[in-house]
Design a protein around this motif. Structure first.
Motif, PDB file in Angstrom:
ATOM      1  N   ARG A  14       0.739  -1.009  -0.036  1.00 53.94           N
ATOM      2  CA  ARG A  14       0.016   0.034   0.031  1.00 53.94           C
ATOM      3  C   ARG A  14       0.922   1.150  -0.164  1.00 53.94           C
ATOM      4  O   ARG A  14       0.561   2.153  -0.762  1.00 53.94           O
ATOM      5  CB  ARG A  14      -0.723  -0.064   1.225  1.00 53.94           C
ATOM      6  CG  ARG A  14      -2.138  -0.761   1.150  1.00 53.94           C
ATOM      7  CD  ARG A  14      -3.151  -0.590   2.195  1.00 53.94           C
ATOM      8  NE  ARG A  14      -2.686  -0.748   3.743  1.00 53.94           N
ATOM      9  CZ  ARG A  14      -2.574  -2.089   4.231  1.00 53.94           C
ATOM     10  NH1 ARG A  14      -3.011  -3.241   3.482  1.00 53.94           N
ATOM     11  NH2 ARG A  14      -2.008  -2.196   5.357  1.00 53.94           N
ATOM     12  N   ALA A  15       1.953   1.288   0.647  1.00 57.80           N
ATOM     13  CA  ALA A  15       2.695   2.435   0.775  1.00 57.80           C
ATOM     14  C   ALA A  15       3.472   2.600  -0.561  1.00 57.80           C
ATOM     15  O   ALA A  15       3.558   3.858  -0.919  1.00 57.80           O
ATOM     16  CB  ALA A  15       3.870   2.174   2.081  1.00 57.80           C
ATOM     17  N   LEU A  16       4.091   1.389  -0.987  1.00 57.53           N
ATOM     18  CA  LEU A  16       4.751   1.947  -2.169  1.00 57.53           C
ATOM     19  C   LEU A  16       3.733   2.338  -3.375  1.00 57.53           C
ATOM     20  O   LEU A  16       4.065   3.177  -4.323  1.00 57.53           O
ATOM     21  CB  LEU A  16       5.427   0.499  -2.803  1.00 57.53           C
ATOM     22  CG  LEU A  16       6.745   0.035  -1.779  1.00 57.53           C
ATOM     23  CD1 LEU A  16       7.002  -1.356  -2.337  1.00 57.53           C
ATOM     24  CD2 LEU A  16       7.754   1.010  -2.158  1.00 57.53           C
ATOM     25  N   THR A  17       2.584   1.656  -3.479  1.00 58.83           N
ATOM     26  CA  THR A  17       1.617   2.128  -4.529  1.00 58.83           C
ATOM     27  C   THR A  17       1.132   3.654  -4.256  1.00 58.83           C
ATOM     28  O   THR A  17       1.190   4.393  -5.310  1.00 58.83           O
ATOM     29  CB  THR A  17       0.169   1.344  -4.121  1.00 58.83           C
ATOM     30  OG1 THR A  17       0.590  -0.312  -4.599  1.00 58.83           O
ATOM     31  CG2 THR A  17      -0.958   1.508  -5.214  1.00 58.83           C
ATOM     32  N   ALA A  70       3.178   5.743  -2.769  1.00 55.39           N
ATOM     33  CA  ALA A  70       4.231   6.537  -3.134  1.00 55.39           C
ATOM     34  C   ALA A  70       4.487   6.678  -4.969  1.00 55.39           C
ATOM     35  O   ALA A  70       4.645   7.978  -5.316  1.00 55.39           O
ATOM     36  CB  ALA A  70       5.572   5.914  -2.595  1.00 55.39           C
ATOM     37  N   ALA A  71       4.331   5.487  -5.516  1.00 59.36           N
ATOM     38  CA  ALA A  71       4.272   5.471  -6.978  1.00 59.36           C
ATOM     39  C   ALA A  71       3.076   6.693  -7.515  1.00 59.36           C
ATOM     40  O   ALA A  71       3.649   7.427  -8.324  1.00 59.36           O
ATOM     41  CB  ALA A  71       4.182   4.213  -7.307  1.00 59.36           C
ATOM     42  N   GLY A  72       2.183   6.703  -7.009  1.00 53.13           N
ATOM     43  CA  GLY A  72       0.929   7.564  -7.502  1.00 53.13           C
ATOM     44  C   GLY A  72       1.527   8.840  -7.274  1.00 53.13           C
ATOM     45  O   GLY A  72       1.435   9.875  -7.862  1.00 53.13           O
ATOM     46  N   ASP A  73       2.181   9.244  -5.948  1.00 55.56           N
ATOM     47  CA  ASP A  73       2.396  10.678  -5.698  1.00 55.56           C
ATOM     48  C   ASP A  73       3.512  11.173  -6.573  1.00 55.56           C
ATOM     49  O   ASP A  73       3.728  12.195  -6.986  1.00 55.56           O
ATOM     50  CB  ASP A  73       3.023  10.737  -4.167  1.00 55.56           C
ATOM     51  CG  ASP A  73       1.939  10.516  -3.129  1.00 55.56           C
ATOM     52  OD1 ASP A  73       0.762  10.429  -3.682  1.00 55.56           O
ATOM     53  OD2 ASP A  73       2.204   9.962  -1.742  1.00 55.56           O
ATOM     54  N   VAL A  74       4.612  10.172  -6.903  1.00 57.61           N
ATOM     55  CA  VAL A  74       5.773  10.402  -7.850  1.00 57.61           C
ATOM     56  C   VAL A  74       5.031  10.774  -8.946  1.00 57.61           C
ATOM     57  O   VAL A  74       5.368  11.663  -9.881  1.00 57.61           O
ATOM     58  CB  VAL A  74       6.719   9.238  -7.912  1.00 57.61           C
ATOM     59  CG1 VAL A  74       7.554   9.322  -9.001  1.00 57.61           C
ATOM     60  CG2 VAL A  74       7.395   9.144  -6.595  1.00 57.61           C
ATOM     61  N   LYS A  75       3.986   9.920  -9.690  1.00 59.28           N
ATOM     62  CA  LYS A  75       3.475  10.178 -10.802  1.00 59.28           C
ATOM     63  C   LYS A  75       2.887  11.486 -10.982  1.00 59.28           C
ATOM     64  O   LYS A  75       3.115  12.202 -11.674  1.00 59.28           O
ATOM     65  CB  LYS A  75       2.490   9.090 -11.184  1.00 59.28           C
ATOM     66  CG  LYS A  75       1.991   9.194 -12.535  1.00 59.28           C
ATOM     67  CD  LYS A  75       1.207   7.935 -12.821  1.00 59.28           C
ATOM     68  CE  LYS A  75       0.414   7.895 -14.260  1.00 59.28           C
ATOM     69  NZ  LYS A  75      -0.465   7.081 -14.401  1.00 59.28           N
ATOM     70  N   ALA A  76       2.123  11.854 -10.062  1.00 61.10           N
ATOM     71  CA  ALA A  76       1.399  12.970 -10.033  1.00 61.10           C
ATOM     72  C   ALA A  76       2.545  14.219  -9.843  1.00 61.10           C
ATOM     73  O   ALA A  76       2.196  15.126 -10.537  1.00 61.10           O
ATOM     74  CB  ALA A  76       0.451  12.970  -8.725  1.00 61.10           C
TER      75      ALA A  76
END
Length: 157
Positions: free
Chosen positions: A113-116, A118-124
């Motif tokens: 959940r944390a990595l998902t 973080a990946a969304g935050d990086v993408k945004a």
């Protein structure tokens, strides 16, 4: 599971890991002399596994343990302790392995959940950065064009 509550007494002769109780309690616990029981502090969950020595001189309703075992349990003399037949070692290992597996599964789920996130935050963040860089590049290009027009005196640049 076979269990009884007994009153704790400190043994006169220290013998960590062994407890003495009246032989009358052995059938209640489903053990024989030399069998193992878990002594459990029900308030805290602290426990210690001890080998039982049957002793007709110990009063019924009492269990005699070492001072060290009393300390591990966090209990004092005359307090009640839950005495439970100890499951075989292979059952204890299976239970511990199952609990460890569950803890690991929960840890992996939490990490996923944390990595998902973080990946969304990086993408945004990358999308916003691209937009910001594009806007800054356009302003810079416009500024360079304006300076070039002024320097050259040509309006068609």
């Amino acid at each position: 599971m076979q269990e009884i509550r007994l009153s704790l007494r400190k043994r006169a002769f220290p013998s960590e890991g062994r407890a003495r109780l009246n032989a009358a309690h052995l059938p209640e616990l489903g053990i024989t002399e030399g069998g193992q029981v878990d002594l459990v502090n029900e308030a805290t969950g602290a426990s210690v596994t001890v080998t039982i020595v049957a002793d007709t001189l110990v009063l019924e309703g009492q269990v005699r343990v070492s001072a060290e075992d009393l300390t591990v349990l966090g209990l004092s003399e005359n307090e009640a302790v839950l005495v439970r037949k100890s499951p075989p070692l292979d059952e204890k290992i299976k239970k511990a392995a199952g609990e460890a597996g569950e803890v690991a599964r929960k840890g992996v789920d939490s990490l996923d959940r944390a990595l998902t996130k973080a990946a969304g935050d990086v993408k945004a963040g990358a999308g916003k950065a691209t937009e910001t860089i594009g806007t800054a590049a356009k302003k810079t290009a416009d500024g360079v064009r304006d300076v070039a027009r002024k320097v050259s005196g040509k309006d068609d640049l």
